[in-house]
Design an enzyme around this catalytic site. Sequence first.
Site, short mmCIF file in Angstrom:
data_model
loop_
_atom_site.label_atom_id
_atom_site.label_comp_id
_atom_site.label_asym_id
_atom_site.label_seq_id
_atom_site.Cartn_x
_atom_site.Cartn_y
_atom_site.Cartn_z
N ASP A 1 0.91 -1.02 -0.02
CA ASP A 1 -0.18 -0.06 0.04
C ASP A 1 1.07 1.42 -0.12
O ASP A 1 1.80 1.30 0.68
CB ASP A 1 -0.98 -0.17 1.28
CG ASP A 1 -2.02 0.92 1.00
OD1 ASP A 1 -3.10 0.68 0.37
OD2 ASP A 1 -2.00 2.17 1.80
N ASN B 1 -3.05 12.84 -4.02
CA ASN B 1 -4.48 13.61 -4.80
C ASN B 1 -5.14 15.10 -4.36
O ASN B 1 -5.09 15.57 -5.31
CB ASN B 1 -5.48 12.38 -4.94
CG ASN B 1 -5.28 11.30 -5.69
OD1 ASN B 1 -4.42 11.33 -6.57
ND2 ASN B 1 -5.62 10.01 -5.36
N HIS C 1 -5.59 14.46 -9.20
CA HIS C 1 -5.53 13.19 -9.55
C HIS C 1 -4.54 12.95 -10.96
O HIS C 1 -3.96 11.53 -10.95
CB HIS C 1 -6.89 12.83 -10.22
CG HIS C 1 -7.75 12.44 -8.84
ND1 HIS C 1 -7.81 11.51 -8.16
CD2 HIS C 1 -8.45 13.45 -8.24
CE1 HIS C 1 -8.67 11.62 -7.09
NE2 HIS C 1 -8.94 12.79 -7.16
N ASP D 1 -2.12 9.87 -10.53
CA ASP D 1 -1.96 8.57 -11.61
C ASP D 1 -0.55 8.28 -11.92
O ASP D 1 -0.19 7.18 -12.27
CB ASP D 1 -3.00 8.92 -12.81
CG ASP D 1 -4.28 8.98 -12.64
OD1 ASP D 1 -4.67 8.24 -11.66
OD2 ASP D 1 -5.24 9.42 -13.56
N GLU E 1 -4.42 2.53 -4.50
CA GLU E 1 -3.00 2.38 -4.30
C GLU E 1 -2.87 1.31 -3.69
O GLU E 1 -1.42 1.14 -3.02
CB GLU E 1 -2.79 3.61 -3.20
CG GLU E 1 -3.20 3.65 -1.78
CD GLU E 1 -4.64 4.04 -1.70
OE1 GLU E 1 -4.72 4.30 -0.46
OE2 GLU E 1 -5.43 4.15 -2.60
#
Length: 294
Positions: free
Chosen positions: A153, A161, A166, A170, A196
């Site tokens: 994680d 974000n 975003h 990404d 994630e």
Amino acid sequence: MWIRRRADFGSPRGDETQTSAPHPGNMLLPLETFGGLRDCFYSKEPLCRSAGPANGVRYVFPVMDGQEVIDLLEVTRSSPLSHEQERMVTGMLRIYRNHLGILDYGDCDELTGLRNRRTFHDSFARLNYGSCSEKCGELRTCCGRCPYLAVIDIDHFKRVNDSFGHPFGDEVLVLFAGVLRECFSDHDRLFRFGGEEFLVILDHVTIDEAYHTLESFRARVETFRFPQVGPITASIGYTQAVAGDTGASAFGRADAALYIAKQSGRNQIRSHEMLVADGLIQGRIAVGQDVELF
């Protein structure tokens, strides 16, 4: 680079296929010892050579998946293929390449190109446990090489974000997937499980190898500089997969270890089996016990 002969039809011919005894079907052999196969693999082009005065002509065709060679098709004939026959073989392999592309599109995460969540259970169900038993995962020492499942994680990904937007989030996911590919072998299976969260199935490693591989990846992420965003860390929980496991039960154990890693300050790895042995987790999710993942 290694090669495994999957099937032989007819009698092998040519100096590179003659051996004193046939190789077992699952044996990995060095590609460099097979000159024609090696040349075809690296050039990605069909190859035609004489198979010897009494053996005719040998062809090697690359089997492609996207831009990568994934298999080699070897054909030995007493006479050369005609131009039309050669075009037919390459055309069929091109159709097969497109077919693989369609399958991969459904099995891959669109953003990172890793395998997606829905492919995990099928991959897990095909694991080969070797000599591992259901009791093996309960011990601090193992019988040998076993599969391991790791849940990874990205720490504080929501902040990325929220702070940068975003599109940058990404980009972090794409670069993170690249670090995964860099740190794990071709035999390991990599998944983006969602958001994630990523999964790795380590293929037949020892306890020490599992730890050092995952620790090496964690350290690589810590030193990697993500453009604009800067340093990022990852937390990892992992468990040994043993006979009788389901993907759900193994995931539950690894996820429990991940929870401890995050509660203990993040940017670290934790083994479920070691946490149980040290009394930091009470009990363990039973082998074969299903848990809800969705």
